[in-house]
Design an enzyme around this catalytic site. Sequence first.
Site, PDB file in Angstrom:
ATOM      1  N   ARG A   1      -3.464  -9.917   5.312  1.00  0.00           N
ATOM      2  CA  ARG A   1      -3.839 -10.007   3.886  1.00  0.00           C
ATOM      3  C   ARG A   1      -2.652  -9.521   3.059  1.00  0.00           C
ATOM      4  O   ARG A   1      -2.208  -8.389   3.231  1.00  0.00           O
ATOM      5  CB  ARG A   1      -5.072  -9.139   3.655  1.00  0.00           C
ATOM      6  CG  ARG A   1      -5.613  -9.153   2.229  1.00  0.00           C
ATOM      7  CD  ARG A   1      -6.848  -8.271   2.132  1.00  0.00           C
ATOM      8  NE  ARG A   1      -7.374  -8.215   0.794  1.00  0.00           N
ATOM      9  CZ  ARG A   1      -6.927  -7.402  -0.157  1.00  0.00           C
ATOM     10  NH1 ARG A   1      -5.963  -6.554   0.101  1.00  0.00           N
ATOM     11  NH2 ARG A   1      -7.472  -7.432  -1.356  1.00  0.00           N
TER      12      ARG A   1
ATOM     13  N   LYS B   1       0.814  -1.224   0.000  1.00  0.00           N
ATOM     14  CA  LYS B   1       0.000   0.000   0.000  1.00  0.00           C
ATOM     15  C   LYS B   1       0.845   1.270   0.000  1.00  0.00           C
ATOM     16  O   LYS B   1       2.020   1.257   0.362  1.00  0.00           O
ATOM     17  CB  LYS B   1      -0.983  -0.023   1.175  1.00  0.00           C
ATOM     18  CG  LYS B   1      -2.130  -0.988   0.888  1.00  0.00           C
ATOM     19  CD  LYS B   1      -3.251  -0.910   1.885  1.00  0.00           C
ATOM     20  CE  LYS B   1      -4.356  -1.887   1.466  1.00  0.00           C
ATOM     21  NZ  LYS B   1      -5.387  -2.044   2.494  1.00  0.00           N
TER      22      LYS B   1
END
Length: 272
Positions: free
Chosen positions: A250, A216
């Site tokens: 995740r 991210k």
Amino acid sequence: MMPHNLLTPQVMGILNVTPDSFSDGGLFCSKDAAFKQACQMYEDGANIIDIGGESTRPGAQAISVQEELDRVIPVLSKIHAELPISISVDTSKATVMREAIAAGAYMINDVMALRGDNSLATVAASHDVHVCLMHIQGTPRTMQHKPHYDNVIDEIKTFLLERVQACLGAGMTSDHIMIDPGFGFGKTVAHNLLLIQQLHLLTELDYPVLVGVSRKSLIGHLLNKPVTKRLYGGLALAVLAVNKGARMIRTHDVAETVDALKITQAVLQQAE
Ligand code: YH5
């Protein structure tokens, strides 16, 4: 509940089936390529595979229900038929949820936390499926436009507990619910860092916490690196999250995350 440090942290492998996917560039948009990727994640030690057909990156195009079904369901059916692994589906659409459950999904992972329409929690409750409820400020299209919180962890905790109550009210049982603060979903770098630092305030609740930080832009901002060079930064955050009690990570990088979390877990479990 068992103390969190006695439970092995779980790894959720990300399987994007979007042609416009930002971090794996649509390499796995055909069914066979996606299945191959799922096999690799299974061999690498993933506990669950998260299939996503709609991109949630800021400004991404919305797609039709049919398009999302066409991307997700064939891959889900093949994995369910051929691999002994749980499958989660990243969707906010009721029809996709229903079809995914019918095709064998173990969990619905909804970045809108089942707020899309009033019947979603009822759908989940009537099918014995697990859900992951994620926090987002705004919508995927607007979320990075000046996110603001008076107290980021408090507000997220309040939101998630409200969504848990809605699911329980619709008839779900508490052992089928996970919560997720939603890293990068309407958060600045500082908000994301505070969330990791204060994560114990979520993991001490009665619901297992899922954390998704893989590749991210938080990592990109801190390291000034493109998505292809964010592995080590993501591992650092995953280790910190598990140290704070997160129960599932995740990630796009299953093998590396499994190793990092085995070491983390060995430290957390070592008796005096
Ligand atoms: C999550 O945190 N995230 S999709 C931007 C990137 C890289 C990756 C710019 N679905 C989560 O993975 N579901 C997504 O680089 C999720 N928790 C849960 N439960 C966004 C994503 C990503 C975005």
